[in-house]
Each structure stands twice: as C-alpha cells, then as structure tokens.
Design an enzyme around this catalytic site. Sequence first.
Site, PDB file in Angstrom:
ATOM      1  CB  ALA A 169      -0.224  -5.307  13.902  1.00 35.84           C
ATOM      2  CE1 TYR A 196       0.807   1.126   4.325  1.00 36.99           C
ATOM      3  CE2 TYR A 196       0.159  -1.168   4.585  1.00 36.99           C
ATOM      4  CZ  TYR A 196       0.756  -0.022   5.078  1.00 36.99           C
ATOM      5  OH  TYR A 196       1.332  -0.046   6.327  1.00 36.99           O
ATOM      6  CD  GLU A 197       5.321   1.591   3.230  1.00 36.70           C
ATOM      7  OE1 GLU A 197       6.137   2.466   3.559  1.00 36.70           O
ATOM      8  OE2 GLU A 197       5.483   0.376   3.475  1.00 36.70           O
ATOM      9  CG  MET A 230      -2.883  -4.358   5.282  1.00 38.13           C
ATOM     10  SD  MET A 230      -3.080  -2.597   5.481  1.00 38.13           S
ATOM     11  CE  MET A 230      -4.758  -2.509   6.162  1.00 38.13           C
ATOM     12  CB  SER A 231       3.027  -7.121   6.159  1.00 38.77           C
ATOM     13  OG  SER A 231       2.767  -7.701   7.426  1.00 38.77           O
TER      14      SER A 231
HETATM   15 CL1  6GU Z   1      -8.590  -5.518  10.718  1.00 35.82          CL
HETATM   16  N1  6GU Z   1      -7.054  -5.637   8.636  1.00 35.82           N
HETATM   17  C1  6GU Z   1      -5.909  -5.580   8.003  1.00 35.82           C
HETATM   18  N2  6GU Z   1      -5.901  -5.762   6.685  1.00 35.82           N
HETATM   19  N3  6GU Z   1      -4.734  -5.353   8.607  1.00 35.82           N
HETATM   20  C2  6GU Z   1      -4.756  -5.183   9.925  1.00 35.82           C
HETATM   21  C3  6GU Z   1      -5.927  -5.227  10.647  1.00 35.82           C
HETATM   22  C4  6GU Z   1      -7.086  -5.469   9.945  1.00 35.82           C
HETATM   23  N4  6GU Z   1      -5.606  -5.034  11.940  1.00 35.82           N
HETATM   24  C5  6GU Z   1      -4.294  -4.868  12.002  1.00 35.82           C
HETATM   25  N5  6GU Z   1      -3.761  -4.949  10.786  1.00 35.82           N
END
Ligand code: 6GU
Length: 287
Positions: free
Chosen positions: A118, A90-91, A221-222
Amino acid sequence: PELTKGHSYEECKGTADWLLAQTDVRPTIGIVCGSGLGGLADMLKDQVAFNYKDIPNFPQSTVHGHAGRLVFGTLKGRPCVCMQGRFHLYEGYTIQKITFPMRIFKLLGVETVILTNAAGGLNEDLKVGDVMIIKDHINIPGYGGFNPLVGPNDDRFGLRFPCMSDAYDRELRQLAMNVAQELGYEDFMKEGVYCVLGGPSFETIAECRMLFRLGADAVGMSTAPEVIVARHCGMRVFALSLITNQAVMDYDSQEKANHEEVLQTGKQRAEQLERLVSTMVTRIEHN
Ligand code: 6GU
C-alpha cells in the site's frame, strides 16, 4: 571489527529445509502481501500454513493488517508460497531480518517473486484506488546504510555489487498490463517509481514535495529492500503498489494520512488485485 550480518547461508538453508520437510508443495512463485492485501494468500488451494513464530529464524509481524503466516499451496494449479504479512524497518527489525524471507524463497526453489504494498500517491496522476506497477525504486534508507546487502557477501547468494538497473522485470510488467487490459482494469492501472522511507511517521508536506521532485511517484515503507535481496540472488521480480491515499503536497490541504484509510482502500480493491495476480501466475513461465 564487529560486522553487520544477517543469517548465514547455512541458517537460511536450515529454515528452508525445515519448511520443505513439512510440505509437498515445491513453489516456483513467491508472493508477498502488503497491508490489507493478505486475501491473496487465502486463495491458495491445499494450503499448508505456518505461523511466523513457529518457523526457525523467522521474525514475527507486529502490525495490524498483517497476519503473520507463510502459506504454501497452489494458485490456479501453480505451486506458490505466500507471505501473509511482511516485516518493516519501523518495527525495529534489522534490514537483514526484514529481507531474510527472500533468501528462504530462493532456497525453496522460487524463481519469480511478486510483491504488493500500500502506498501514498505523490504524482497527481495517481488516484486513490489506482494500482501502480513499480518500474523502479528509490531506496532512501539505503543512503543511510540500511541496505540489506551491507555486511559480508556470501557468493552462494549473489554478487558483492549487484546491478539494480533491471530490478523490475520488463516482461512481467508487460504481462501485468496485458492481463489488466483483458480484465478491464486498464483505467486504474498505472506505472511508476516507488520510494521507500523508514517510517513509521508519514511524510511531512516538504518531504512529499521533495520526493516528487526527485522522481518518485508513490511513497511507502516496504518492498525495495526485499527487491534488492531477491535480485541479488537472481529471482525475477514484479511489484505493485495499491495507492491507498494521496500524499499531502500543499499547505492549504486539510487531508491527513492515516492507517485506517490505507486498510479501507485495500479492502475495496483487494478482489481485483487478487484476480490480476492470480491470472498473471498462470502465465508466468519457468524453464
Ligand atoms: Cl502517504 N506514506 C508512506 N510512507 N507509506 C504509505 C502511505 C504514505 N500511504 C500508504 N502507505
């Protein structure tokens, strides 16, 4: 044709040699710190640290909660290298750029990679503050062509068609569970499937419901792209997710996902995560 490609083997070698010339640390363990979990890097002793912007070919972190330093040092006496801050789709980086540091790890001599992130919990059994050992992943961007191995394959790194059914090392997962038990963390240690999306928007309710039904326990996202590249070049992988929020799964809920909550939960569990990972590091054997 114009082919998608990342840095060449020679460029990767150039970056690795540039780093090796400036430190005596010869890391066999590489660590990637997720959002709010960069404290792990601060535990390294006799640090030699580089800002990403000073390292040849390295991208730079743009996200709040990610420092942007590559730190060499020893963790409980073991030589390690630690990414304090990582790169995300996304960056706006290419998928090759995001995973470039894994090839640098490899060329530095790293044999085992530990990644943290996370994530949002999709499975109701995952509570905020739980730590999920990743046993498998679903790489959604890969289905749209955002697989880091797309493009010409260099056999010096690995196979054209690498296997991913053993991506998350069984022995390391067992080690994590054993260490968690010894430290009294078993109540918040879980295991599950991590699903990666491109972000940066969080998921809709319908998307969360879909992902859970597809077999994902947590969403983020990683990590999965880095794991693919690390496995491609033969490093062992261990990864865990800190569940920082519960994904919204029902239309009556007033909950809203937000980045502040993600960082806040990270702070509360950080110390225990650091102890878990540093204890694991002392037990990882290399031949
Ligand atoms: Cl709810 N979604 C996503 N895509 N990444 C996150 C998240 C949720 N919580 C922490 N990182």
